[in-house]
Write a protein that holds these residues in place. Sequence first.
Motif, PDB file in Angstrom:
ATOM      1  N   VAL A 157       0.839  -1.208   0.000  1.00  0.00           N
ATOM      2  CA  VAL A 157       0.000   0.000   0.000  1.00  0.00           C
ATOM      3  C   VAL A 157       0.869   1.251   0.000  1.00  0.00           C
ATOM      4  O   VAL A 157       0.639   2.185  -0.784  1.00  0.00           O
ATOM      5  CB  VAL A 157      -0.950  -0.004   1.210  1.00  0.00           C
TER       6      VAL A 157
ATOM      7  N   TRP B 298      -2.927   2.074  -8.261  1.00  0.00           N
ATOM      8  CA  TRP B 298      -4.217   2.078  -7.573  1.00  0.00           C
ATOM      9  C   TRP B 298      -4.890   0.712  -7.684  1.00  0.00           C
ATOM     10  O   TRP B 298      -5.460   0.205  -6.710  1.00  0.00           O
ATOM     11  CB  TRP B 298      -5.109   3.161  -8.173  1.00  0.00           C
ATOM     12  N   SER B 299      -4.813   0.093  -8.851  1.00  0.00           N
ATOM     13  CA  SER B 299      -5.384  -1.233  -9.046  1.00  0.00           C
ATOM     14  C   SER B 299      -4.685  -2.260  -8.169  1.00  0.00           C
ATOM     15  O   SER B 299      -5.334  -3.165  -7.617  1.00  0.00           O
ATOM     16  CB  SER B 299      -5.288  -1.632 -10.522  1.00  0.00           C
TER      17      SER B 299
ATOM     18  N   ILE C 238      -3.300  -1.735  -5.230  1.00  0.00           N
ATOM     19  CA  ILE C 238      -3.767  -1.548  -3.857  1.00  0.00           C
ATOM     20  C   ILE C 238      -5.126  -2.216  -3.660  1.00  0.00           C
ATOM     21  O   ILE C 238      -5.357  -2.923  -2.666  1.00  0.00           O
ATOM     22  CB  ILE C 238      -3.852  -0.042  -3.523  1.00  0.00           C
ATOM     23  N   CYS C 239      -6.027  -2.000  -4.604  1.00  0.00           N
ATOM     24  CA  CYS C 239      -7.364  -2.611  -4.493  1.00  0.00           C
ATOM     25  C   CYS C 239      -7.290  -4.127  -4.637  1.00  0.00           C
ATOM     26  O   CYS C 239      -8.011  -4.863  -3.945  1.00  0.00           O
ATOM     27  CB  CYS C 239      -8.284  -2.029  -5.575  1.00  0.00           C
ATOM     28  N   PHE C 240      -6.411  -4.607  -5.520  1.00  0.00           N
ATOM     29  CA  PHE C 240      -6.294  -6.037  -5.783  1.00  0.00           C
ATOM     30  C   PHE C 240      -5.829  -6.786  -4.536  1.00  0.00           C
ATOM     31  O   PHE C 240      -6.421  -7.796  -4.133  1.00  0.00           O
ATOM     32  CB  PHE C 240      -5.326  -6.261  -6.940  1.00  0.00           C
TER      33      PHE C 240
ATOM     34  N   SER D  18      -5.995  -5.683  -1.525  1.00  0.00           N
ATOM     35  CA  SER D  18      -6.915  -5.434  -0.415  1.00  0.00           C
ATOM     36  C   SER D  18      -8.133  -6.350  -0.445  1.00  0.00           C
ATOM     37  O   SER D  18      -8.866  -6.435   0.551  1.00  0.00           O
ATOM     38  CB  SER D  18      -7.387  -3.971  -0.444  1.00  0.00           C
ATOM     39  N   THR D  19      -8.354  -7.045  -1.547  1.00  0.00           N
ATOM     40  CA  THR D  19      -9.485  -7.976  -1.606  1.00  0.00           C
ATOM     41  C   THR D  19      -9.197  -9.284  -0.884  1.00  0.00           C
ATOM     42  O   THR D  19     -10.140  -9.998  -0.504  1.00  0.00           O
ATOM     43  CB  THR D  19      -9.856  -8.300  -3.069  1.00  0.00           C
TER      44      THR D  19
ATOM     45  N   GLN E  48     -15.963 -10.841  -2.334  1.00  0.00           N
ATOM     46  CA  GLN E  48     -14.524 -10.981  -2.494  1.00  0.00           C
ATOM     47  C   GLN E  48     -14.173 -11.501  -3.888  1.00  0.00           C
ATOM     48  O   GLN E  48     -13.237 -11.008  -4.529  1.00  0.00           O
ATOM     49  CB  GLN E  48     -13.951 -11.927  -1.432  1.00  0.00           C
TER      50      GLN E  48
ATOM     51  N   MET F  70     -14.619  -8.554  -6.408  1.00  0.00           N
ATOM     52  CA  MET F  70     -13.537  -7.571  -6.344  1.00  0.00           C
ATOM     53  C   MET F  70     -12.237  -8.150  -6.895  1.00  0.00           C
ATOM     54  O   MET F  70     -11.472  -7.457  -7.564  1.00  0.00           O
ATOM     55  CB  MET F  70     -13.331  -7.115  -4.897  1.00  0.00           C
TER      56      MET F  70
ATOM     57  N   PHE G 237     -10.451  -6.246 -10.219  1.00  0.00           N
ATOM     58  CA  PHE G 237      -9.134  -5.614 -10.192  1.00  0.00           C
ATOM     59  C   PHE G 237      -8.052  -6.502 -10.809  1.00  0.00           C
ATOM     60  O   PHE G 237      -7.047  -5.986 -11.293  1.00  0.00           O
ATOM     61  CB  PHE G 237      -8.779  -5.212  -8.762  1.00  0.00           C
TER      62      PHE G 237
ATOM     63  N   GLU H 147      -6.033  -4.953 -13.893  1.00  0.00           N
ATOM     64  CA  GLU H 147      -4.569  -4.923 -13.955  1.00  0.00           C
ATOM     65  C   GLU H 147      -4.075  -5.506 -15.272  1.00  0.00           C
ATOM     66  O   GLU H 147      -3.161  -4.963 -15.902  1.00  0.00           O
ATOM     67  CB  GLU H 147      -3.981  -5.692 -12.779  1.00  0.00           C
TER      68      GLU H 147
END
Length: 323
Positions: free
Chosen positions: A53, A82-83, A85-87, A89-90, A114, A117, A121, A125
């Motif tokens: 992150v 950004w992708s 971080i989201c990837f 975080s799932t 889950q 998401m 992402f 990516e």
Amino acid sequence: MTQQGVSFNKCPNNTEAQNLPVVSQFHLMSLSDDPEMQPVLFGLFLSMYLVTVLGNLLIILAVISDSHLHTPMYFFLSNLSWSDICFISTTVPKMIWDIQTQSRVISYVGCLTQMSMFIIFGCMESMLLTAMAYDRFVAICHPLHYAIIMNPHFCAFLVWVSFLVGLLDSQVHNLIVLQFTYFKDMQISNFFCDPSQLLNLDCSEIFTKNIVAHFIGVFFGLFSTSGILFSYYKIISSIQRVPSTSGKYKAFSTCGSHLSVVCLFYGSAIGVYVGSTVSNSPENCAVASLMYTVVTPMLNPFIYSLRNKDIKSALWKLQKRTK
């Protein structure tokens, strides 16, 4: 399978299925059942998550703060960060929570969320890496038309398409899973709700729908990889026509970081797929899945920051401004 006191080791027949309540939760697999390993795993994955992150946020802040980086290549890079971080975080926060609470339970709704998401992402990516390959193709093969082709509106369009492709893929998987009447097991052989694992747990006769889900996933994957391979085929063909060795190196050096990330992302994903077909060990498949779900998003900022002078310069300026 155990569903509120009813146990089955295989798919139930019609009479048994009528007595089964709706599945409300699944059980995820643990990477290790050794109690002494739990604090180690907790610290390891928490550290990896925080590094991922922080590293990707630094890339985003560097691109935003430095006007010299307001170009299509770094616009795509900031969206890739950004992708990432989201990837991550799932999957990782849930895994850290499970290690801390010694619980492997995830609700049915939570599992679908889950999975959605993860697909959104993950696909995003993949598509962003394709867009970045196309950006390098235009920059090297059509430098005089680069500013016209890669205009801000077109770049924003490519990012939105990347997100919408992932959203479409996730909704197809959701619609298929929602059609499942009952499952042959509630144990998911991975540390997160892997889409392929959920499809394999189905007992109902919707073989065609499973084929459709896999076909869509393969189609998007082949579309992305084909775009990257075609772009680099054109890039290599164009570089070969450059007379000087230094000119060839200078032209191809801008692709080094992107190629490293592409090889890491697709190499680990292909390794997981091949490993799951060859090995019958769920533990090996789960460990292999860590490569592209955890390790790849963590390494991307290091690859781009260590191999890119512009990013290093922007980070240095950002550090001086902070001081």
